[in-house]
Motif scaffolding. Structure first.
Motif, PDB file in Angstrom:
ATOM      1  N   ARG A  16       0.816  -1.217   0.000  1.00 34.94           N
ATOM      2  CA  ARG A  16       0.000   0.000   0.000  1.00 34.94           C
ATOM      3  C   ARG A  16       0.859   1.281   0.000  1.00 34.94           C
ATOM      4  N   PRO A  17       1.902   1.395   0.861  1.00 32.43           N
ATOM      5  CA  PRO A  17       2.708   2.629   0.823  1.00 32.43           C
ATOM      6  C   PRO A  17       3.401   2.845  -0.522  1.00 32.43           C
ATOM      7  N   ALA A  18       3.921   1.768  -1.113  1.00 36.94           N
ATOM      8  CA  ALA A  18       4.638   1.899  -2.384  1.00 36.94           C
ATOM      9  C   ALA A  18       3.696   2.207  -3.538  1.00 36.94           C
ATOM     10  N   ALA A  19       2.412   1.793  -3.413  1.00 36.85           N
ATOM     11  CA  ALA A  19       1.450   2.017  -4.497  1.00 36.85           C
ATOM     12  C   ALA A  19       1.227   3.490  -4.767  1.00 36.85           C
ATOM     13  N   ALA A  20       1.468   4.340  -3.773  1.00 35.86           N
ATOM     14  CA  ALA A  20       1.300   5.782  -3.966  1.00 35.86           C
ATOM     15  C   ALA A  20       2.282   6.326  -4.996  1.00 35.86           C
ATOM     16  N   THR A  21       3.347   5.587  -5.285  1.00 36.88           N
ATOM     17  CA  THR A  21       4.292   5.977  -6.336  1.00 36.88           C
ATOM     18  C   THR A  21       3.588   6.031  -7.687  1.00 36.88           C
ATOM     19  N   ILE A  22       2.672   5.091  -7.904  1.00 37.81           N
ATOM     20  CA  ILE A  22       1.969   4.995  -9.182  1.00 37.81           C
ATOM     21  C   ILE A  22       0.827   5.993  -9.245  1.00 37.81           C
ATOM     22  N   HIS A  23       0.040   6.047  -8.161  1.00 35.61           N
ATOM     23  CA  HIS A  23      -1.048   7.026  -8.079  1.00 35.61           C
ATOM     24  C   HIS A  23      -1.544   7.067  -6.637  1.00 35.61           C
ATOM     25  N   HIS A  24      -2.001   8.245  -6.211  1.00 40.10           N
ATOM     26  CA  HIS A  24      -2.526   8.364  -4.855  1.00 40.10           C
ATOM     27  C   HIS A  24      -3.916   7.740  -4.707  1.00 40.10           C
ATOM     28  N   ASP A  25      -4.574   7.502  -5.833  1.00 40.11           N
ATOM     29  CA  ASP A  25      -5.881   6.844  -5.813  1.00 40.11           C
ATOM     30  C   ASP A  25      -5.682   5.342  -6.022  1.00 40.11           C
ATOM     31  N   PRO A  26      -5.902   4.518  -4.993  1.00 32.69           N
ATOM     32  CA  PRO A  26      -5.681   3.068  -5.135  1.00 32.69           C
ATOM     33  C   PRO A  26      -6.493   2.451  -6.267  1.00 32.69           C
ATOM     34  N   GLU A  27      -7.694   2.977  -6.524  1.00 32.69           N
ATOM     35  CA  GLU A  27      -8.508   2.406  -7.589  1.00 32.69           C
ATOM     36  C   GLU A  27      -7.868   2.610  -8.956  1.00 32.69           C
ATOM     37  N   ARG A  28      -7.167   3.714  -9.120  1.00 31.82           N
ATOM     38  CA  ARG A  28      -6.454   3.952 -10.385  1.00 31.82           C
ATOM     39  C   ARG A  28      -5.335   2.923 -10.551  1.00 31.82           C
ATOM     40  N   VAL A  29      -4.698   2.557  -9.452  1.00 31.46           N
ATOM     41  CA  VAL A  29      -3.627   1.557  -9.498  1.00 31.46           C
ATOM     42  C   VAL A  29      -4.206   0.187  -9.830  1.00 31.46           C
ATOM     43  N   ARG A  30      -5.294  -0.169  -9.184  1.00 27.03           N
ATOM     44  CA  ARG A  30      -5.929  -1.475  -9.425  1.00 27.03           C
ATOM     45  C   ARG A  30      -6.436  -1.580 -10.860  1.00 27.03           C
ATOM     46  N   ALA A  31      -6.871  -0.429 -11.413  1.00 19.04           N
ATOM     47  CA  ALA A  31      -7.370  -0.434 -12.793  1.00 19.04           C
ATOM     48  C   ALA A  31      -6.270  -0.782 -13.792  1.00 19.04           C
ATOM     49  N   MET A  32      -5.023  -0.651 -13.385  1.00 17.43           N
ATOM     50  CA  MET A  32      -3.894  -1.028 -14.239  1.00 17.43           C
ATOM     51  C   MET A  32      -3.574  -2.519 -14.140  1.00 17.43           C
ATOM     52  N   GLY A  33      -4.333  -3.230 -13.310  1.00 16.68           N
ATOM     53  CA  GLY A  33      -4.083  -4.654 -13.137  1.00 16.68           C
ATOM     54  C   GLY A  33      -3.084  -4.969 -12.045  1.00 16.68           C
ATOM     55  N   ILE A  34      -2.777  -3.984 -11.212  1.00 15.38           N
ATOM     56  CA  ILE A  34      -1.801  -4.152 -10.130  1.00 15.38           C
ATOM     57  C   ILE A  34      -2.542  -4.374  -8.814  1.00 15.38           C
ATOM     58  N   GLU A  35      -2.164  -5.413  -8.101  1.00 12.37           N
ATOM     59  CA  GLU A  35      -2.816  -5.757  -6.829  1.00 12.37           C
ATOM     60  C   GLU A  35      -2.128  -5.038  -5.668  1.00 12.37           C
ATOM     61  N   ILE A  36      -2.920  -4.413  -4.821  1.00 11.05           N
ATOM     62  CA  ILE A  36      -2.391  -3.705  -3.658  1.00 11.05           C
ATOM     63  C   ILE A  36      -2.625  -4.535  -2.406  1.00 11.05           C
TER      64      ILE A  36
END
Length: 358
Positions: free
Chosen positions: A78-98
């Motif tokens: 979860r902390p590292a996912a903010a590198t990709i985007h601050h919105d977790p749903e935007r990260v998940r939409a890329m196919g990346i699991e948080i």
């Protein structure tokens, strides 16, 4: 107090300055930026990826992870996912699991998963660089700068949010060094600088400070030898990712603007400098054309600017300009602009004796 280690984390390079003020010794290094270094590392890891760490500059790293998620499993803490985007749903939409940090760490040990740790500052890498200087790996003060947009509330532009953070700080204390923070006083909303301060705390130093790299560059450029004894100056730092321009009256910031470097032209830069000096530039105008924003406190007057100093790794953008722009080199090195600003901000904060950056 004499041993200072300054680190400017940029999009293209990471610039390191060791300065022993008592011995009047300085050592420098310009190396590949952490985001490019880790992007290359990620690209060489085969198959699935499990990622831990914290928020850092995205860009190339985010691009590699997004591409990998199309053909393999990518799991990120979860902390590292903010590198990709601050919105977790935007990260998940890329196919990346948080997942939570402990789960990501456990998956890094599983067969078939490559392990990657995200961070703007790797203490082990810094130790190797300092070892090359031939000095002890121990410091009185460590300063680190990077660009941080902050975490904007839902529905608010991150560019507007960053601008408002700066405005709130600078209206009462209009000095670039106002944006310097001790490691334990970084505003909570500035995630990247908070992560940087935690990483820097792992270095053997008595004190840690962090600063926005745009303000560090403005302050550093203003310390160029050609700015000495001039009341009104203009500075321009054209970095790999971002460009900032500023007008200063003495030590006070009269105004500044900020753009993505790839979105600016020489002609527009020339116009911006004139508009900034004359106080005609507006935040709304800059945002409308895709820039980060502008802040104007007062007009120094275009004809009153004693010198215009340009620094930054992309300053060749100014090639062919007819404006009286001088290429600067604070501390004798264009690539040390941010580090000079960091050092000067810390000197101001601590009330230390003046330094001459020649």
């Amino acid at each position: 107090m004499s041993r200072f280690l300054m680190i400017d984390v940029g999009a293209g390079t990471m610039d390191v300055l060791y300065y022993d003020t008592d011995a009047d010794l300085q050592y420098k290094a310009v190396v590949r930026s952490p985001v490019r270094y880790l992007a290359e590392q990620a690209a060489t890891l085969p198959g699935n990826l499990a990622i831990t760490g914290c928020e850092m500059g995205g860009g190339p790293v985010s691009a590699v992870l997004k591409t990998r998620a199309q053909t393999a499993k990518v799991v990120i803490s979860r902390p590292a996912a903010a590198t990709i985007h601050h919105d977790p749903e935007r990260v998940r939409a890329m196919g990346i699991e948080i997942v939570e940090p402990d789960e990501a760490l456990a998956m890094q040990k599983k067969e078939g998963f490559g392990a990657l740790t995200l961070a703007d500052l790797d203490p082990e890498r810094i130790a190797v660089i300092v070892a090359g200087f031939g000095v002890p790996f121990a410091f009185d003060v460590v300063g680190v700068c990077a660009q941080d947009h902050g975490v904007a509330p839902l529905g608010i532009s991150h560019l507007d949010y960053r601008h408002n953070l700066f405005r709130a700080a600078l209206e009462n204390k209009p000095y670039p060094h106002t944006l310097l923070y001790r490691g334990d006083e970084v505003p909570e909303t500035m995630n990247r600088l908070t992560a940087l301060s935690r990483s820097a705390a792992q270095l053997p130093a008595e004190e840690v400070y962090v600063m926005d790299s745009g303000m560090a560059a403005i302050l550093g450029a203003s310390k160029d030898a050609l700015c000495r004894n001039r009341e009104k100056v203009m500075v321009l730092d054209i970095a790999t990712s971002h460009t900032v321009g500023a007008a200063l009256a003495g030590d006070e910031l009269a105004g500044f603007f900020e753009y993505h470097t790839h979105a600016i032209t020489r002609t527009r830069l020339e116009e911006l400098l004139r508009e900034l000096a004359d106080g005609r530039l507006t935040h709304e105008e800059v945002l409308k054309e895709g820039g980060h924003g502008a802040f104007i406190r007062s007009a120094i007057g275009w004809d009153m600017a004693g010198v215009i100093i340009a620094t930054g790794p992309k300053r060749k953008l100014l090639q062919g300009t007819r404006l009286p722009i001088t290429f600067g080199a604070p501390l004798g090195d264009n690539m040390m602009t941010g580090n000079v600003g960091l050092l000067e901000a810390i000197r101001c904060r601590k009330g230390l004796d003046p330094l001459v950056y020649i």
